[in-house]
Design a protein around this motif. Structure first.
Motif, PDB file in Angstrom:
ATOM      1  N   GLY B  22       0.819  -1.206   0.000  1.00  0.00           N
ATOM      2  CA  GLY B  22       0.000   0.000   0.000  1.00  0.00           C
ATOM      3  C   GLY B  22       0.855   1.258   0.000  1.00  0.00           C
ATOM      4  N   SER B  26       0.712   3.878  -3.140  1.00  0.00           N
ATOM      5  CA  SER B  26       0.303   5.272  -2.972  1.00  0.00           C
ATOM      6  C   SER B  26       1.466   6.211  -3.247  1.00  0.00           C
ATOM      7  N   ILE B  40      -2.298  15.287  -2.281  1.00  0.00           N
ATOM      8  CA  ILE B  40      -2.685  15.351  -0.859  1.00  0.00           C
ATOM      9  C   ILE B  40      -3.311  14.045  -0.426  1.00  0.00           C
ATOM     10  N   LEU B  41      -4.160  13.479  -1.296  1.00  0.00           N
ATOM     11  CA  LEU B  41      -4.836  12.231  -0.963  1.00  0.00           C
ATOM     12  C   LEU B  41      -3.827  11.089  -0.799  1.00  0.00           C
ATOM     13  N   ALA B  42      -2.815  11.060  -1.678  1.00  0.00           N
ATOM     14  CA  ALA B  42      -1.803  10.005  -1.574  1.00  0.00           C
ATOM     15  C   ALA B  42      -1.004  10.156  -0.282  1.00  0.00           C
ATOM     16  N   ASP B  44      -2.099  11.479   2.502  1.00  0.00           N
ATOM     17  CA  ASP B  44      -2.989  11.088   3.596  1.00  0.00           C
ATOM     18  C   ASP B  44      -3.039   9.566   3.724  1.00  0.00           C
ATOM     19  N   THR B  45      -3.141   8.888   2.580  1.00  0.00           N
ATOM     20  CA  THR B  45      -3.167   7.421   2.604  1.00  0.00           C
ATOM     21  C   THR B  45      -1.864   6.842   3.138  1.00  0.00           C
ATOM     22  N   ILE B  48      -1.893   7.045   6.893  1.00  0.00           N
ATOM     23  CA  ILE B  48      -2.763   6.032   7.510  1.00  0.00           C
ATOM     24  C   ILE B  48      -2.117   4.656   7.418  1.00  0.00           C
ATOM     25  N   ASN B  49      -1.416   4.388   6.300  1.00  0.00           N
ATOM     26  CA  ASN B  49      -0.723   3.098   6.189  1.00  0.00           C
ATOM     27  C   ASN B  49       0.410   2.990   7.203  1.00  0.00           C
ATOM     28  N   LEU B  51       0.421   4.366  10.095  1.00  0.00           N
ATOM     29  CA  LEU B  51      -0.249   4.092  11.376  1.00  0.00           C
ATOM     30  C   LEU B  51      -0.559   2.600  11.512  1.00  0.00           C
ATOM     31  N   THR B  81      -2.914  17.068   6.693  1.00  0.00           N
ATOM     32  CA  THR B  81      -3.805  17.033   5.532  1.00  0.00           C
ATOM     33  C   THR B  81      -4.623  18.312   5.431  1.00  0.00           C
TER      34      THR B  81
END
Lengths: 123, 95
Positions: B22, B26, B40-42, B44-45, B48-49, B51, B81
């Motif tokens: 992942g 990303s 920005i979305l990448a 953010d992902t 989270i990954n 984490l 973000t």
């Protein structure tokens, strides 16, 4: 078949379900071909994927005899903040004209994020 | 019990591989990303990954300390973000 063994199996199943959701979300982020479509895929990573991993962490802590439930705090925080950041990214897409401008609403003049106050209109 | 522990080890390995894959995918979107919203979305992902990696590392080692690391990463990821999106929208973070 004691409770500990059943707990270990539940931990493993939650981990596998979570990793499946993470893979699906990230492949969606890579493969879709429209910025607004791409926006919806990684929200699965943020909610179900990480939620399952945190659930596995909680059950595992009960399993090894050191019970703790404060992973629920991270889960609640992520569930609250994921829609907010998605909303901000959608606003960025709308204002940078990365997607089609949404059709005008049925009642009012325009969407609130595209609305310009009267005193700010350039003369 | 031995069978259950082996199953848990296999599941942990699968989760580590999925999270690493992942991160890589990303990062590909972060490099390609035609618009700034995608970048920005990448990012953010990726936060989270990371984490998830920390949480799974905590399960693997059976240690509770990683909880605080995960909570800090979650809070900083959300704030960064929002700051990036707001900088692109308004040209300024704190007005």
């Amino acid at each position: 078949m004691t409770l500990v063994i059943i707990g270990t199996y539940i931990v493993s199943l939650s981990l596998i379900i979570g990793s499946g959701f993470i893979l699906v979300g990230v492949i969606g982020l890579l493969k879709f071909n429209d910025p607004m479509t791409r926006l919806h895929a990684p929200t699965k990573v943020g909610t179900v994927g990480i939620g399952m991993l945190l659930l596995a962490s909680i059950i595992h802590s009960f399993d090894i005899g050191k019970p703790s439930t404060h992973e629920l705090l991270i889960m609640a925080f992520l569930f609250v903040t994921a829609p907010i950041s998605a909303n901000f990214i959608a606003k960025v897409n709308i204002h940078r004209r990365a997607c089609e401008t949404p059709p005008s609403p049925p009642k009012d003049g325009t969407w609130s994020t595209l609305d310009v106050p009267e005193e700010d209109v350039a003369t | 019990m031995i069978l259950a522990t082996q199953f848990l080890n296999i599941a942990l390995a699968i989760t580590f591989i999925a999270l690493a894959l992942g991160q890589i995918l990303s990062m590909v979107r972060l490099v390609l990303g035609p618009t700034s919203g995608d970048r920005i979305l990448a990012l953010d992902t990726m936060v989270i990954n990371a984490l998830g990696l920390v949480v799974v590392l905590g399960i693997h080692q059976g240690v509770q300390i990683y909880f605080e690391v995960a909570l800090l990463i979650a809070m900083l990821g959300f704030v960064s973000t929002v700051a990036l999106a707001r900088f692109i929208l308004r040209g300024d973070i704190i007005e």
